[in-house]
Enzyme design. Structure first.
Site, PDB file in Angstrom:
ATOM      1  N   LYS A   1      90.834  13.545  73.832  1.00 15.63           N
ATOM      2  CA  LYS A   1      91.230  12.189  73.426  1.00 15.63           C
ATOM      3  C   LYS A   1      91.028  11.182  74.569  1.00 15.63           C
ATOM      4  CE  LYS A   1      95.397   9.450  73.084  1.00 15.63           C
ATOM      5  NZ  LYS A   1      95.940   9.209  74.425  1.00 15.63           N
ATOM      6  N   ASN A   2      91.540  11.516  75.739  1.00 12.92           N
ATOM      7  CA  ASN A   2      91.517  10.507  76.805  1.00 12.92           C
ATOM      8  C   ASN A   2      90.126  10.293  77.400  1.00 12.92           C
ATOM      9  OD1 ASN A   2      94.139   9.828  76.361  1.00 12.92           O
ATOM     10  ND2 ASN A   2      94.978  11.074  78.040  1.00 12.92           N
TER      11      ASN A   2
ATOM     12  N   CYS B   1     101.539   3.918  73.906  1.00 15.90           N
ATOM     13  CA  CYS B   1     102.874   4.512  73.971  1.00 15.90           C
ATOM     14  C   CYS B   1     103.726   3.783  74.999  1.00 15.90           C
ATOM     15  CB  CYS B   1     102.780   5.974  74.422  1.00 15.90           C
ATOM     16  SG  CYS B   1     102.086   7.080  73.193  1.00 15.90           S
TER      17      CYS B   1
ATOM     18  N   ARG C   1     103.833  -0.275  82.063  1.00 17.77           N
ATOM     19  CA  ARG C   1     102.481   0.230  82.335  1.00 17.77           C
ATOM     20  C   ARG C   1     101.578  -0.952  82.694  1.00 17.77           C
ATOM     21  NH1 ARG C   1     100.751   4.361  77.644  1.00 17.77           N
ATOM     22  NH2 ARG C   1      99.295   5.094  79.214  1.00 17.77           N
TER      23      ARG C   1
ATOM     24  N   ASP D   1     101.317  14.389  80.837  1.00 21.21           N
ATOM     25  CA  ASP D   1     101.216  14.521  79.378  1.00 21.21           C
ATOM     26  C   ASP D   1     101.685  15.893  78.877  1.00 21.21           C
ATOM     27  OD1 ASP D   1     100.120  12.006  79.411  1.00 21.21           O
ATOM     28  OD2 ASP D   1      98.055  12.708  79.344  1.00 21.21           O
TER      29      ASP D   1
ATOM     30  N   ARG E   1      97.847   9.698  66.547  1.00 22.49           N
ATOM     31  CA  ARG E   1      97.014   8.952  67.488  1.00 22.49           C
ATOM     32  C   ARG E   1      96.290   9.891  68.441  1.00 22.49           C
ATOM     33  NH1 ARG E   1      99.969   5.963  71.098  1.00 22.49           N
ATOM     34  NH2 ARG E   1      97.930   5.960  72.022  1.00 22.49           N
TER      35      ARG E   1
HETATM   36  N1  EPU Z   1      99.511   1.838  87.310  1.00 23.60           N
HETATM   37  C1  EPU Z   1      99.811   0.638  87.904  1.00 23.60           C
HETATM   38  N2  EPU Z   1      98.898  -0.381  87.799  1.00 23.60           N
HETATM   39  C2  EPU Z   1      97.740  -0.254  87.121  1.00 23.60           C
HETATM   40  C3  EPU Z   1      97.446   0.970  86.491  1.00 23.60           C
HETATM   41  C4  EPU Z   1      98.366   2.009  86.604  1.00 23.60           C
HETATM   42  O1  EPU Z   1     100.841   0.479  88.539  1.00 23.60           O
HETATM   43  O2  EPU Z   1      96.967  -1.211  87.071  1.00 23.60           O
HETATM   44  C5  EPU Z   1     100.472   2.964  87.409  1.00 23.60           C
HETATM   45  C6  EPU Z   1     101.046   3.366  86.078  1.00 23.60           C
HETATM   46  O3  EPU Z   1     102.144   2.581  85.702  1.00 23.60           O
HETATM   47  C7  EPU Z   1     101.401   4.825  86.321  1.00 23.60           C
HETATM   48  C8  EPU Z   1     100.314   5.287  87.288  1.00 23.60           C
HETATM   49  O4  EPU Z   1      99.762   4.106  87.850  1.00 23.60           O
HETATM   50  O5  EPU Z   1     102.637   4.919  86.953  1.00 23.60           O
HETATM   51  C9  EPU Z   1      99.199   6.089  86.684  1.00 23.60           C
HETATM   52  O6  EPU Z   1      98.685   5.419  85.540  1.00 23.60           O
HETATM   53  P1  EPU Z   1      97.176   5.568  85.047  1.00 23.60           P
HETATM   54  O7  EPU Z   1      96.521   4.256  85.116  1.00 23.60           O
HETATM   55  O8  EPU Z   1      96.553   6.724  85.732  1.00 23.60           O
HETATM   56  O9  EPU Z   1      97.393   5.924  83.512  1.00 23.60           O
HETATM   57  P2  EPU Z   1      96.603   5.380  82.273  1.00 23.60           P
HETATM   58  O10 EPU Z   1      95.161   5.285  82.597  1.00 23.60           O
HETATM   59  O11 EPU Z   1      97.282   4.202  81.701  1.00 23.60           O
HETATM   60  C10 EPU Z   1      96.035   7.738  81.353  1.00 23.60           C
HETATM   61  C11 EPU Z   1      96.219   8.440  80.031  1.00 23.60           C
HETATM   62  C12 EPU Z   1      97.678   8.797  79.833  1.00 23.60           C
HETATM   63  C13 EPU Z   1      98.139   9.667  80.994  1.00 23.60           C
HETATM   64  C14 EPU Z   1      97.881   8.948  82.324  1.00 23.60           C
HETATM   65  C15 EPU Z   1      98.219   9.777  83.537  1.00 23.60           C
HETATM   66  C16 EPU Z   1      94.526   7.398  78.672  1.00 23.60           C
HETATM   67  C17 EPU Z   1      94.183   6.498  77.544  1.00 23.60           C
HETATM   68  N3  EPU Z   1      95.795   7.549  78.966  1.00 23.60           N
HETATM   69  O12 EPU Z   1      96.817   6.548  81.256  1.00 23.60           O
HETATM   70  O13 EPU Z   1      97.729   9.540  78.639  1.00 23.60           O
HETATM   71  O14 EPU Z   1      99.515   9.935  80.863  1.00 23.60           O
HETATM   72  O15 EPU Z   1      96.474   8.582  82.412  1.00 23.60           O
HETATM   73  O16 EPU Z   1      97.456  10.935  83.562  1.00 23.60           O
HETATM   74  O17 EPU Z   1      93.638   8.006  79.274  1.00 23.60           O
HETATM   75  C18 EPU Z   1      98.717  10.391  76.697  1.00 23.60           C
HETATM   76  O18 EPU Z   1      97.622  10.943  76.481  1.00 23.60           O
HETATM   77  O19 EPU Z   1      99.773  10.640  76.057  1.00 23.60           O
HETATM   78  C19 EPU Z   1      98.779   9.410  77.771  1.00 23.60           C
HETATM   79  C20 EPU Z   1      99.778   8.545  77.886  1.00 23.60           C
END
Ligand code: EPU
Length: 420
Positions: free
Chosen positions: A23-24, A118, A123, A306, A398
């Site tokens: 998915k991701n 979610c 975030r 996750d 989702r």
């Molecule tokens: N963060 C910031 N600023 C940013 C971006 C991130 O402070 O601009 C922080 C976030 O708040 C968090 C950390 O950095 O504390 C890591 O966030 P990251 O950006 O790595 O997460 P993401 O890209 O929003 C993806 C997955 C998530 C998964 C996380 C961590 C997707 C669409 N989502 O989210 O997946 O938990 O990486 O591995 O790829 C799920 O599949 O249920 C899911 C939530």
């Protein structure tokens, strides 16, 4: 009327299951495809609601989307138009933010609504925006929309304060056409990032170092269509592995990359789970005498946030006291409240939970407050005595491809009903 998922627990599971495409990775590959100037074929597409939402966004952009088969999409951006993405559909999922990087990269301009997804606590997307600015873009926000534009994108050295998955992928996409070299330092190393870089490189991009913490992108003039097969979903695989550890007489989980699951497999080994790991599959038999473990979530290759939620459900069945600590999303503990409704003994502490086991679980009404909370409810529902009724199933849909069919084929009693 609304739809709920019901599970009659306590039945042992047996058989084989095949894991779908990640998915991701998919949710970034689909937006990345618009960077090409010809048709991109992607196979291994999971059947999840996020894919449908992204396909709808593509259609708004006048990109042709051809569903060749259930798991096989052709995305043809030849006649696309960079229209403003101010439709509410953008707010349905978090991954719509990948259109920021993709459209900025291709056109030097994007206007779109704030992405949804979610709720796991705050975030922010500040690192994505800082990355775009470093490449020469100007970011403004008005009427719930971001406008990101650049006269010309120029390669830059970008250091990420946090190794963010989303920011790393978005900056890669924004910089493929930028003039000169972009370097992302403290880049995230998740396998999904390698998958996106592989797709972009197949189109003709010059990305090196994906999967390490320094990624370099040398800008190119043209990207063309290509063929790509998505990597297996390590989180779906992990969820089935956890289900098997709780309830499988014997379960074969096919289409996995075991290396992507090292952190989970080593924890389960410590818990006493019986497993045999092959090249692309794992065979699991449940052990009724599981031992508790402590887990701390970390960026890849650490223990995935996750999988923290489904693992918590398994820990309710283990002997002793287990502690789960979150370092990625410190508020990601709503599933614990739901598990307690079913009989779990869990104390919430700052950024963590202490799970005492084993406890019997009983079917009751619970909510899938987010996608992986939904996964935890499924694990608990399969274990529990009686019928568990899970609300807000759309969160599960989702991210889990054909979960009802896959579990039913393994012998689970799972169905949906419309209730008041
Ligand atoms: N963060 C910031 N600023 C940013 C971006 C991130 O402070 O601009 C922080 C976030 O708040 C968090 C950390 O950095 O504390 C890591 O966030 P990251 O950006 O790595 O997460 P993401 O890209 O929003 C993806 C997955 C998530 C998964 C996380 C961590 C997707 C669409 N989502 O989210 O997946 O938990 O990486 O591995 O790829 C799920 O599949 O249920 C899911 C939530």
């Amino acid at each position: 009327m609304h739809e709920v998922m019901k599970i009659e627990g306590g039945h042992l599971l047996e058989g084989e299951v095949t894991i779908s495409g990640a998915k991701n990775a998919t949710v970034a590959l689909i937006p990345a495809a618009v960077l090409a100037n010809g048709p991109v074929t992607i196979v291994g597409i999971p059947q999840i609601a996020d894919v449908k939402a992204l396909a709808d966004i593509l259609r708004i952009l006048k990109v042709e989307v051809i569903e060749v088969a259930d798991d096989h999409l052709i995305i043809d951006p030849t006649n696309m138009e960079n229209v403003d993405l101010d439709d509410d559909i953008v707010t349905k999922l978090r991954a719509s933010y990948y259109f920021m990087g993709a459209l900025l990269g291709k056109y030097g301009y994007v206007r779109m609504k704030m992405p949804g997804g979610c709720y796991l606590g705050p975030r922010p997307i500040d690192l994505h925006l800082k990355g775009f600015e470093a490449l020469g873009a100007k970011v403004t926000y008005d009427k719930a929309c971001y406008t990101i534009q650049a006269k010309k994108l120029k390669g830059a050295k970008i250091f990420l304060d946090i190794a963010s998955v989303g920011a790393t992928i978005n900056i890669m996409m924004a910089s493929v056409y930028a003039e000169g070299r972009t370097t992302i330092e403290n880049a995230a190393k998740e396998p999904e990032i390698i998958d996106i870089a592989t797709l972009l490189n197949r189109m003709g991009a010059r990305i090196r170092g994906a999967g390490t913490n320094v990624i370099t992108i040398d800008g190119v003039r043209n990207l063309s269509g290509c063929f790509h097969e998505i990597i297996p979903d390590r989180i779906e695989a992990g969820t089935f592995i956890i289900i098997a550890a709780a309830m499988a007489k014997r379960m074969v989980i096919n289409n996995i990359i075991p290396q992507h699951l090292d952190a989970l497999l080593s924890k389960l080994k410590d818990m006493g789970v019986n497993m045999e790991v092959g090249v692309d599959k794992v065979v699991i038999e449940r052990n009724e005498n599981l031992r508790s473990v402590d887990v701390t979530t970390r960026p890849y290759p650490g223990f995935a946030t996750d999988l923290q939620q489904p693992l918590t459900a398994l820990l309710t069945q283990a002997h002793g006291e287990g502690k789960v600590t979150e370092t990625i999303y410190i508020e990601r503990f709503k599933h614990c409240i739901e598990l307690c409704k079913m009989g779990a003994d869990i104390d919430l502490i700052p950024a963590g939970a202490i799970i005492k086991g084993p406890t019997s679980l009983y079917g009751t009404k619970v909510s899938a407050t987010d996608l992986r909370c939904g996964a935890a409810m499924i694990v608990a529902g399969l274990i529990a005595e009686g019928v568990t009724e899970i609300d807000n199933v759309y969160h599960i849909d989702r991210g889990y491809s054909e979960i009802d069919r896959k579990l039913s084929a393994l012998g689970a009693k799972i169905w949906r009903e419309n209730v008041d």
